[in-house]
Design an enzyme around this catalytic site. Structure first.
Site, PDB file in Angstrom:
ATOM      1  N   SER A 260       0.800  -1.210   0.000  1.00  0.00           N
ATOM      2  CA  SER A 260       0.000   0.000   0.000  1.00  0.00           C
ATOM      3  C   SER A 260       0.841   1.273   0.000  1.00  0.00           C
ATOM      4  O   SER A 260       1.698   1.416  -0.849  1.00  0.00           O
ATOM      5  CB  SER A 260      -0.953  -0.054   1.203  1.00  0.00           C
ATOM      6  OG  SER A 260      -2.024   0.805   0.975  1.00  0.00           O
ATOM      7  N   HIS A 402      -7.462  -5.768   0.508  1.00  0.00           N
ATOM      8  CA  HIS A 402      -6.228  -4.975   0.548  1.00  0.00           C
ATOM      9  C   HIS A 402      -5.384  -5.464   1.724  1.00  0.00           C
ATOM     10  O   HIS A 402      -5.715  -5.206   2.883  1.00  0.00           O
ATOM     11  CB  HIS A 402      -6.671  -3.520   0.758  1.00  0.00           C
ATOM     12  CG  HIS A 402      -5.575  -2.521   0.724  1.00  0.00           C
ATOM     13  ND1 HIS A 402      -4.842  -2.254  -0.414  1.00  0.00           N
ATOM     14  CD2 HIS A 402      -5.084  -1.695   1.686  1.00  0.00           C
ATOM     15  CE1 HIS A 402      -3.964  -1.300  -0.149  1.00  0.00           C
ATOM     16  NE2 HIS A 402      -4.087  -0.959   1.114  1.00  0.00           N
TER      17      HIS A 402
HETATM   18  C1  GTR Z   1      -5.422   4.550   1.846  1.00  0.00           C
HETATM   19  C2  GTR Z   1      -4.852   5.323   0.707  1.00  0.00           C
HETATM   20  C3  GTR Z   1      -4.121   4.422  -0.226  1.00  0.00           C
HETATM   21  C4  GTR Z   1      -3.206   3.454   0.501  1.00  0.00           C
HETATM   22  C5  GTR Z   1      -3.776   2.991   1.820  1.00  0.00           C
HETATM   23  C6  GTR Z   1      -2.797   2.310   2.767  1.00  0.00           C
HETATM   24  O1  GTR Z   1      -6.186   5.284   2.683  1.00  0.00           O
HETATM   25  O2  GTR Z   1      -5.894   5.968   0.042  1.00  0.00           O
HETATM   26  O3  GTR Z   1      -3.413   5.164  -1.183  1.00  0.00           O
HETATM   27  O4  GTR Z   1      -1.973   3.992   0.683  1.00  0.00           O
HETATM   28  O5  GTR Z   1      -4.355   4.013   2.536  1.00  0.00           O
HETATM   29  O6  GTR Z   1      -1.638   2.672   2.849  1.00  0.00           O
HETATM   30  O7  GTR Z   1      -3.222   1.385   3.460  1.00  0.00           O
END
Ligand code: GTR
Length: 423
Positions: A260, A402
């Site tokens: 991420s 995610h």
């Molecule tokens: C979210 C963000 C993403 C990603 C994520 C993370 O809120 O929008 O770009 O980086 O966080 O790091 O888990």
């Protein structure tokens, strides 16, 4: 799309609608993606085509500089040393299979200091272990149950699930993230793994760069000053400075990886520091592997508004104007060439635009091919759990959310085995 998936996307949409009072509804409809043309990595800004490997080296510098100036910000050089002190070591961890040690890295600049702790798991079965290096989100102690691993004193994101309040790490979070760090499996496959809490390098909130490495180096700021993603990438390079001196690690076989936002940092570290021999992007999405011009899920406007400290001020010029970007993220991936690169997505992580991540790897392939390498040998997006790992660029999409899972790690190790030999 299943009902539950639709519901998830709707919730995500609702959650993300209001940023500083402005509405944002992410687009998840392929038919609504604007027409776009990607800038060509193999053509110089003045329109001259790249015709030789030497010319690619020059074009590579040109692209790198554009990313620095317009997106991540210009990183300062580093002439200071990295003072390493092993603060904890257990040579007989995991029933004697591994050495676990935590190394305090102190960066000194003028009279200021910054400390970051590198937690290493190293297989005892091997002399020069290849290593995966990546940041963690909540502190080294969250990646293990080992009570000796230090509790970070730095600012930490609050998290209701982990009972983190007042931005402070606490004992009850020891081991809460062990799933993301399958140390046992990694050691069994002959790999070493190192992790650092990213907030020790730059706390992840907008404070006008008064803490972390920004405070250490005190650079004057302007429209292309380095921001947090670049600061995290820079920290990975400082860890590399140390790893080059650790005799148990093979400095020529270090893969930088991240999930991420930390995937964004890992790819930028790989682009700016060619000592990283392999780069792994796990669900890095917008500002990482995903094509910005698709404006699918998270967009440039959304990321700049929600996280104003991640990118250089110049990047805001491209809010809702992605077509004006002098590059796109496939060129970031191309900067990794000729080194092996792995891009991974997850089916329920539409926010990060899995298809945009895949297409980015496909586009970067043009540069790999130009250099005589396979790149990603897939024109169509593979089905979930069907990793394409036989090229110089690998890709998979995993079922689920995610996250970085054991499945993801297994593919990364399979890929690394191809280049570095199975153990
Ligand atoms: C979210 C963000 C993403 C990603 C994520 C993370 O809120 O929008 O770009 O980086 O966080 O790091 O888990």
């Amino acid at each position: 799309m299943t009902k539950s998936k639709l519901l998830l996307l709707t919730i995500l949409g609702l959650v993300t609608t209001a940023v500083f009072g402005q509405e944002f509804t992410p687009n998840y409809d392929e038919s609504k993606i604007p027409d776009y043309t990607l800038p060509n990595a193999l053509v110089f800004e003045d329109g001259t085509p790249v015709n030789s490997v030497e010319q690619w080296d020059a074009r590579r510098k040109e692209i790198l500089h554009l990313f620095e100036k317009e997106m991540y910000g210009i990183m300062p050089g580093w002439e200071g040393g990295v003072h390493a002190e092993t603060v904890y070591q257990n040579d007989t961890a995991m029933a004697g299979q591994a050495t676990v040690k935590e190394v305090k890295l102190t960066l000194k600049y003028q009279r200021r200091e910054l400390e970051m702790y590198l937690l290493l798991h190293i297989p005892n079965s091997r002399k020069n272990a290849p290593l995966f290096l990546g940041y963690n989100f909540y502190g080294n102690h969250t990646t293990t149950h080992d009570p000796k691993v230090h509790l970070t004193r730095s600012w930490v994101n609050n998290n209701i699930d982990f009972n983190i309040t007042e931005n402070k790490a606490n004992e009850s979070t020891r081991g809460v993230r062990i799933k993301r760090w399958p140390y046992q499996e990694i050691i069994a496959r002959g790999y070493a793994v190192g992790t650092i809490y990213y907030g020790e390098v730059d706390p992840d909130f907008d404070d006008n760069f008064r803490n972390g490495v920004h405070a250490l180096l005190k650079q004057p700021s302007d429209s292309s000053s380095w921001a947090s993603v670049a600061a995290w990438a820079w920290g990975l390079s400082r860890a590399m400075d140390y790893l080059e001196t650790d005799e148990k690690i093979d400095p020529d076989r270090i893969a930088v990886l991240g999930h991420s936002r930390l995937g964004k940092a890992a790819v930028w570290a790989g682009a700016t520091d060619e000592r990283f021999a392999m780069v792994i992007s796990n669900n890095s999405g917008c500002g990482g592997a995903a094509i910005s011009r698709r404006q699918y899920g998270e967009t440039v406007w959304r990321i700049n508004n929600r996280f104003p400290h991640w990118f250089t001020p110049n990047f805001s010029k491209y809010n809702e104007k992605e077509h004006l970007l002098p590059f796109d993220q496939h060129q970031l991936l191309a900067l990794i060439a000729p080194r092996p690169l792995y891009v991974a997505s997850a089916t329920d992580d539409q926010w990060a635009d899995p298809k945009g991540e895949f297409l980015s790897a496909v586009e970067a392939t043009k540069v790999y091919r130009f250099l005589g390498l396979t790149g990603l040998p897939a024109a169509e997006m593979p089905k979930p759990e069907s990793p394409v790992i036989h090229g110089t660029i690998a890709y998979h999409i995993r079922t689920g959310k995610h996250d970085i899972t054991l499945y993801d790690w297994q593919q990364y190790m399979n890929f690394a085995d191809r280049f570095w030999g199975a153990w």
